[in-house]
Motif scaffolding. Structure first.
Motif, PDB file in Angstrom:
ATOM      1  N   PRO A 192       0.814  -1.224   0.000  1.00 15.98           N
ATOM      2  CA  PRO A 192       0.000   0.000   0.000  1.00 15.98           C
ATOM      3  C   PRO A 192       0.841   1.264   0.000  1.00 15.98           C
ATOM      4  N   LEU A 193       0.371   2.256  -0.722  1.00 18.45           N
ATOM      5  CA  LEU A 193       1.051   3.546  -0.732  1.00 18.45           C
ATOM      6  C   LEU A 193       0.138   4.610  -0.143  1.00 18.45           C
ATOM      7  N   VAL A 194       0.732   5.702   0.251  1.00 21.82           N
ATOM      8  CA  VAL A 194       0.003   6.839   0.807  1.00 21.82           C
ATOM      9  C   VAL A 194      -0.283   7.815  -0.324  1.00 21.82           C
ATOM     10  N   GLU A 195      -1.516   8.284  -0.392  1.00 24.75           N
ATOM     11  CA  GLU A 195      -1.937   9.127  -1.514  1.00 24.75           C
ATOM     12  C   GLU A 195      -1.073  10.373  -1.663  1.00 24.75           C
ATOM     13  N   SER A 196      -0.669  10.971  -0.563  1.00 26.12           N
ATOM     14  CA  SER A 196       0.153  12.183  -0.661  1.00 26.12           C
ATOM     15  C   SER A 196       1.497  11.887  -1.319  1.00 26.12           C
ATOM     16  N   ASP A 197       2.056  10.690  -1.091  1.00 30.26           N
ATOM     17  CA  ASP A 197       3.302  10.310  -1.759  1.00 30.26           C
ATOM     18  C   ASP A 197       3.087  10.191  -3.268  1.00 30.26           C
ATOM     19  N   ALA A 198       1.978   9.566  -3.659  1.00 29.66           N
ATOM     20  CA  ALA A 198       1.697   9.403  -5.091  1.00 29.66           C
ATOM     21  C   ALA A 198       1.526  10.747  -5.772  1.00 29.66           C
ATOM     22  N   SER A 199       0.814  11.669  -5.133  1.00 24.27           N
ATOM     23  CA  SER A 199       0.587  12.986  -5.744  1.00 24.27           C
ATOM     24  C   SER A 199       1.875  13.804  -5.780  1.00 24.27           C
ATOM     25  N   HIS A 200       2.696  13.703  -4.730  1.00 28.57           N
ATOM     26  CA  HIS A 200       3.992  14.402  -4.739  1.00 28.57           C
ATOM     27  C   HIS A 200       4.875  13.870  -5.870  1.00 28.57           C
ATOM     28  N   ALA A 201       4.851  12.555  -6.058  1.00 27.99           N
ATOM     29  CA  ALA A 201       5.670  11.936  -7.108  1.00 27.99           C
ATOM     30  C   ALA A 201       5.228  12.414  -8.480  1.00 27.99           C
ATOM     31  N   LEU A 202       3.929  12.451  -8.693  1.00 30.88           N
ATOM     32  CA  LEU A 202       3.415  12.895  -9.987  1.00 30.88           C
ATOM     33  C   LEU A 202       3.751  14.363 -10.231  1.00 30.88           C
ATOM     34  N   LYS A 294      13.168  10.030  -2.211  1.00 29.07           N
ATOM     35  CA  LYS A 294      13.295   9.674  -0.800  1.00 29.07           C
ATOM     36  C   LYS A 294      12.432   8.440  -0.524  1.00 29.07           C
ATOM     37  N   GLN A 295      12.593   7.870   0.662  1.00 33.74           N
ATOM     38  CA  GLN A 295      11.814   6.699   1.047  1.00 33.74           C
ATOM     39  C   GLN A 295      10.338   7.077   1.192  1.00 33.74           C
ATOM     40  N   PRO A 296       9.431   6.327   0.561  1.00 31.68           N
ATOM     41  CA  PRO A 296       8.004   6.602   0.729  1.00 31.68           C
ATOM     42  C   PRO A 296       7.553   6.340   2.168  1.00 31.68           C
ATOM     43  N   MET A 297       6.409   6.906   2.514  1.00 32.48           N
ATOM     44  CA  MET A 297       5.875   6.749   3.855  1.00 32.48           C
ATOM     45  C   MET A 297       5.421   5.302   4.099  1.00 32.48           C
ATOM     46  N   SER A 298       5.760   4.774   5.234  1.00 26.37           N
ATOM     47  CA  SER A 298       5.338   3.422   5.607  1.00 26.37           C
ATOM     48  C   SER A 298       3.933   3.464   6.199  1.00 26.37           C
ATOM     49  N   VAL A 299       3.313   2.290   6.326  1.00 29.34           N
ATOM     50  CA  VAL A 299       1.987   2.203   6.942  1.00 29.34           C
ATOM     51  C   VAL A 299       2.061   2.640   8.407  1.00 29.34           C
ATOM     52  N   LYS A 300       3.121   2.249   9.099  1.00 27.58           N
ATOM     53  CA  LYS A 300       3.281   2.677  10.494  1.00 27.58           C
ATOM     54  C   LYS A 300       3.315   4.198  10.594  1.00 27.58           C
ATOM     55  N   LYS A 301       4.083   4.826   9.716  1.00 31.97           N
ATOM     56  CA  LYS A 301       4.205   6.284   9.737  1.00 31.97           C
ATOM     57  C   LYS A 301       2.873   6.937   9.383  1.00 31.97           C
ATOM     58  N   TYR A 302       2.110   6.317   8.478  1.00 30.06           N
ATOM     59  CA  TYR A 302       0.802   6.855   8.108  1.00 30.06           C
ATOM     60  C   TYR A 302      -0.106   6.912   9.329  1.00 30.06           C
ATOM     61  N   PHE A 303      -0.157   5.833  10.110  1.00 35.29           N
ATOM     62  CA  PHE A 303      -1.026   5.827  11.296  1.00 35.29           C
ATOM     63  C   PHE A 303      -0.502   6.777  12.375  1.00 35.29           C
ATOM     64  N   GLU A 304       0.805   6.885  12.471  1.00 27.84           N
ATOM     65  CA  GLU A 304       1.383   7.829  13.438  1.00 27.84           C
ATOM     66  C   GLU A 304       1.004   9.270  13.073  1.00 27.84           C
ATOM     67  N   LYS A 305       1.095   9.581  11.791  1.00 27.45           N
ATOM     68  CA  LYS A 305       0.802  10.944  11.326  1.00 27.45           C
ATOM     69  C   LYS A 305      -0.680  11.276  11.416  1.00 27.45           C
ATOM     70  N   ASN A 306      -1.542  10.276  11.217  1.00 22.35           N
ATOM     71  CA  ASN A 306      -2.987  10.515  11.175  1.00 22.35           C
ATOM     72  C   ASN A 306      -3.715   9.897  12.366  1.00 22.35           C
ATOM     73  N   ALA A 307      -3.019   9.745  13.465  1.00 17.71           N
ATOM     74  CA  ALA A 307      -3.570   9.028  14.623  1.00 17.71           C
ATOM     75  C   ALA A 307      -4.900   9.602  15.097  1.00 17.71           C
ATOM     76  N   ASN A 308      -5.029  10.901  15.120  1.00 15.28           N
ATOM     77  CA  ASN A 308      -6.246  11.512  15.659  1.00 15.28           C
ATOM     78  C   ASN A 308      -7.494  11.157  14.836  1.00 15.28           C
ATOM     79  N   ASP A 309      -7.311  10.858  13.551  1.00 16.57           N
ATOM     80  CA  ASP A 309      -8.450  10.504  12.703  1.00 16.57           C
ATOM     81  C   ASP A 309      -9.019   9.133  13.062  1.00 16.57           C
ATOM     82  N   PHE A 310      -8.225   8.295  13.704  1.00 12.55           N
ATOM     83  CA  PHE A 310      -8.638   6.904  13.949  1.00 12.55           C
ATOM     84  C   PHE A 310      -8.872   6.620  15.431  1.00 12.55           C
ATOM     85  N   LYS A 311      -8.874   7.668  16.251  1.00 11.85           N
ATOM     86  CA  LYS A 311      -9.099   7.490  17.676  1.00 11.85           C
ATOM     87  C   LYS A 311     -10.509   7.928  18.067  1.00 11.85           C
ATOM     88  N   PRO A 312     -11.080   7.321  19.124  1.00 10.77           N
ATOM     89  CA  PRO A 312     -12.437   7.696  19.557  1.00 10.77           C
ATOM     90  C   PRO A 312     -12.549   9.175  19.894  1.00 10.77           C
TER      91      PRO A 312
END
Length: 312
Positions: A192-202, A294-312
């Motif tokens: 899986p890739l992060v959408e922001s990485d794909a758009s930055h690449a394009l 540069k190295q694309p964002m990992s899934v771990k980093k994605y959840f770390e960066k967007n943690a508030n979106d997935f918390k109660p």
């Protein structure tokens, strides 16, 4: 070497880019990235949409010229819009009521408009997805691309893996129930890739004079499965999160009732997850890192960066 950058820097260029599918997240994100370069690399950014929504409003606010277009409008209307730009970035018009075999008009209109640059965004292994009805139009769009690319000065085909951002649609369910519930094999591998990485690449492809046009397979940096995704989410959100395989109809009902997605988008997601179960999305390449520099964002980093979106 002819690049999108050299094309846009030509004295005769409009210095304009048009992005389709901007009422869906992928197109919106690309247009937003391109807008960051308005005034430097681009004078005009056109955002094409089918249904007006908050993403379209946000693009307008940030300086995009927004154009409503549909498959049903036909090649002449689409070509008229394309003729304003040097480069057209085509994303599958999944939100369109007529998403299907006629969707390739969004590609073929590029020849009619005599544009100089074309980018078609598709999916990993699209040529193997013909048995999935909501993904079959991708094959037809790629065929249309290959039919005309010899007549376009600079052309690229960009195939993307499954975006981990898809889980944002299920954020309330993940936050309240601690479960990632999807109709797919939890042990099927994908990158899986992060959408922001794909758009930055394009966007880098459009602006960097050292990046050639061509075919790119964009995936995340690691191959994993949804059971592992759930483990990564749990570790970064500090919550107990598990993966549950469910019936497709249950996911479809959730997306319709709770997220208010259109039927085409729901079917598209369902077919992508079915393709994953069949092992058709397991490709993992270094193309994204090459384009990003540069190295694309990992899934771990994605959840770390967007943690508030997935918390109660």
């Amino acid at each position: 070497m002819v690049t999108f950058s050299s094309l846009l820097e030509s004295p005769t260029a409009y210095k304009a880019v048009l992005v389709t599918g901007c009422d869906m997240y992928a197109g919106y994100q690309i247009a937003l990235d391109v807008l960051q370069h308005k005034g430097k690399h681009f004078k005009c950014v056109y955002a094409v949409y089918f249904k007006e929504n908050d993403m379209v409003h946000h693009l307008k606010k940030h300086g995009a010229d927004c154009i409503k277009l549909a498959v049903a409008d036909g090649a002449d209307a689409i070509a008229k819009a394309y003729s304003k730009a040097d480069v057209v970035v085509v994303l599958p018009p999944v939100s369109d009521d007529h998403w299907g075999k006629d969707s390739c008009v969004f590609v073929s209109a590029a020849e009619k408009a005599k544009i100089k640059g074309l980018v078609l965004c598709s999916k990993i292994n699209a040529d193997q997805l013909g048995n999935l009805p909501m993904l079959k139009p991708l094959i037809q769009m790629e065929q249309a691309y290959h039919d005309i690319k010899g007549k376009i000065k600079v052309a690229s085909l960009v195939r993307c893996s499954l975006h981990i951002d898809m889980l944002w649609l299920f954020r309330d369910q993940i936050a309240s129930d601690g479960k990632i519930c999807l109709p797919t094999n939890g042990r099927a591998k994908f990158a899986p890739l992060v959408e922001s990485d794909a758009s930055h690449a394009l966007c880098r492809m459009l602006t960097d004079p050292n990046i050639p046009a061509g075919t790119y397979q964009l995936t995340g940096p690691e191959q994993l499965d949804f059971e592992t995704v759930a483990q990564h989410a749990a570790s970064k959100l500090d919550e107990e999160i598990t993966f549950n395989e469910i019936e497709r109809k249950d996911m479809e009902q959730f997306l319709k009732d709770k997220v208010k997605l259109c039927d085409n988008h729901i079917g598209y997601i369902g077919d992508m997850l079915e393709a994953l179960s069949k092992g058709l999305l397991d490709k993992c390449t270094g193309d994204l890192e090459q384009l990003l520099g540069k190295q694309p964002m990992s899934v771990k980093k994605y959840f770390e960066k967007n943690a508030n979106d997935f918390k109660p």
